[in-house]
Design a protein around this motif. Sequence first.
Motif, PDB file in Angstrom:
ATOM      1  N   GLU A  66      55.266 -78.292 -31.955  1.00  9.70           N
ATOM      2  CA  GLU A  66      54.763 -76.983 -31.547  1.00  9.70           C
ATOM      3  C   GLU A  66      53.829 -77.123 -30.357  1.00  9.70           C
ATOM      4  O   GLU A  66      52.902 -77.918 -30.361  1.00  9.70           O
ATOM      5  N   GLY A  67      54.094 -76.343 -29.315  1.00  9.12           N
ATOM      6  CA  GLY A  67      53.238 -76.344 -28.140  1.00  9.12           C
ATOM      7  C   GLY A  67      52.142 -75.304 -28.256  1.00  9.12           C
ATOM      8  O   GLY A  67      52.102 -74.507 -29.198  1.00  9.12           O
ATOM      9  N   ASP A  68      51.256 -75.302 -27.263  1.00  7.70           N
ATOM     10  CA  ASP A  68      50.143 -74.346 -27.240  1.00  7.70           C
ATOM     11  C   ASP A  68      50.577 -72.987 -26.683  1.00  7.70           C
ATOM     12  O   ASP A  68      50.048 -71.962 -27.091  1.00  7.70           O
ATOM     13  N   PHE A  69      51.503 -73.009 -25.726  1.00  6.84           N
ATOM     14  CA  PHE A  69      51.943 -71.796 -25.057  1.00  6.84           C
ATOM     15  C   PHE A  69      53.462 -71.695 -25.111  1.00  6.84           C
ATOM     16  O   PHE A  69      54.160 -72.696 -25.218  1.00  6.84           O
ATOM     17  N   ALA A 116      60.973 -76.052 -14.734  1.00 11.01           N
ATOM     18  CA  ALA A 116      59.783 -76.151 -15.587  1.00 11.01           C
ATOM     19  C   ALA A 116      60.141 -76.657 -16.979  1.00 11.01           C
ATOM     20  O   ALA A 116      59.441 -77.518 -17.533  1.00 11.01           O
ATOM     21  N   LYS A 117      61.215 -76.150 -17.536  1.00 14.68           N
ATOM     22  CA  LYS A 117      61.618 -76.575 -18.877  1.00 14.68           C
ATOM     23  C   LYS A 117      61.944 -78.061 -18.901  1.00 14.68           C
ATOM     24  O   LYS A 117      61.535 -78.784 -19.816  1.00 14.68           O
ATOM     25  N   ALA A 118      62.662 -78.542 -17.901  1.00 12.48           N
ATOM     26  CA  ALA A 118      63.036 -79.956 -17.844  1.00 12.48           C
ATOM     27  C   ALA A 118      61.809 -80.855 -17.753  1.00 12.48           C
ATOM     28  O   ALA A 118      61.783 -81.949 -18.325  1.00 12.48           O
ATOM     29  N   GLU A 119      60.791 -80.378 -17.072  1.00  7.45           N
ATOM     30  CA  GLU A 119      59.614 -81.214 -16.836  1.00  7.45           C
ATOM     31  C   GLU A 119      58.487 -81.012 -17.849  1.00  7.45           C
ATOM     32  O   GLU A 119      57.757 -81.953 -18.158  1.00  7.45           O
ATOM     33  N   LEU A 120      58.322 -79.793 -18.370  1.00  9.29           N
ATOM     34  CA  LEU A 120      57.103 -79.459 -19.108  1.00  9.29           C
ATOM     35  C   LEU A 120      57.276 -79.158 -20.586  1.00  9.29           C
ATOM     36  O   LEU A 120      56.277 -79.084 -21.315  1.00  9.29           O
ATOM     37  N   ARG A 179      50.378 -77.924 -13.754  1.00  6.39           N
ATOM     38  CA  ARG A 179      51.644 -78.396 -13.203  1.00  6.39           C
ATOM     39  C   ARG A 179      52.637 -77.238 -13.035  1.00  6.39           C
ATOM     40  O   ARG A 179      53.338 -77.170 -12.031  1.00  6.39           O
ATOM     41  N   LEU A 180      52.658 -76.343 -14.001  1.00  7.16           N
ATOM     42  CA  LEU A 180      53.544 -75.182 -13.897  1.00  7.16           C
ATOM     43  C   LEU A 180      53.201 -74.363 -12.656  1.00  7.16           C
ATOM     44  O   LEU A 180      54.085 -73.949 -11.907  1.00  7.16           O
ATOM     45  N   PHE A 226      60.637 -71.655 -23.814  1.00  6.50           N
ATOM     46  CA  PHE A 226      60.337 -73.000 -24.289  1.00  6.50           C
ATOM     47  C   PHE A 226      58.833 -73.087 -24.528  1.00  6.50           C
ATOM     48  O   PHE A 226      58.072 -72.254 -24.045  1.00  6.50           O
ATOM     49  N   GLN A 227      58.433 -74.093 -25.281  1.00  8.21           N
ATOM     50  CA  GLN A 227      57.010 -74.293 -25.560  1.00  8.21           C
ATOM     51  C   GLN A 227      56.475 -75.433 -24.702  1.00  8.21           C
ATOM     52  O   GLN A 227      57.186 -76.396 -24.412  1.00  8.21           O
ATOM     53  N   MET A 228      55.217 -75.293 -24.309  1.00  5.89           N
ATOM     54  CA  MET A 228      54.539 -76.351 -23.561  1.00  5.89           C
ATOM     55  C   MET A 228      53.083 -76.406 -24.002  1.00  5.89           C
ATOM     56  O   MET A 228      52.567 -75.469 -24.618  1.00  5.89           O
ATOM     57  N   ASN A 229      52.411 -77.491 -23.678  1.00  4.11           N
ATOM     58  CA  ASN A 229      50.993 -77.633 -23.978  1.00  4.11           C
ATOM     59  C   ASN A 229      50.159 -77.058 -22.846  1.00  4.11           C
ATOM     60  O   ASN A 229      50.583 -77.039 -21.686  1.00  4.11           O
ATOM     61  N   ARG A 230      48.977 -76.598 -23.176  1.00  6.34           N
ATOM     62  CA  ARG A 230      48.129 -75.920 -22.190  1.00  6.34           C
ATOM     63  C   ARG A 230      47.727 -76.831 -21.037  1.00  6.34           C
ATOM     64  O   ARG A 230      47.473 -76.378 -19.929  1.00  6.34           O
TER      65      ARG A 230
END
Length: 115
Positions: free
Chosen positions: A78-81, A67-71, A104-105, A95-99
């Motif tokens: 700064e991500g949303d989540f 997930a980290k590698a892809e998202l 995909r997660l 890690f941070q990702m966007n909502r």
Amino acid sequence: MSWDQMNVEYAAKGWPMIDPRSPDYCYQPCENGLHVCGFHPDGNNFLTIANIPTHSPEAARALFDRAKAELAVEPGIEGDFVVDLQQDDGCCEDFQMNRQMLDRLLSLQAEQGAK
């Protein structure tokens, strides 16, 4: 986006949404797996967006790394989540990702389970 708008969007996608205005609001990460959290509107706390449990700490690590590698958002953005790696009831890494990446997660979880 308001909490009401988020709840409508999440309900349409079948995602669990915990509204901090509701009496059952909580922050509850899983024991092993990925814990997705966002900022509480009070600006001081976090709220659980989703838990993606796995059967073992090793499975949690494998899913987290994929997930980290892809998202993950680019460093410095700064991500949303925040996505926490939970192993044996403790947060080991995040890690941070966007909502927009939550769908995909969740699909990664299904792919991981099929292996």
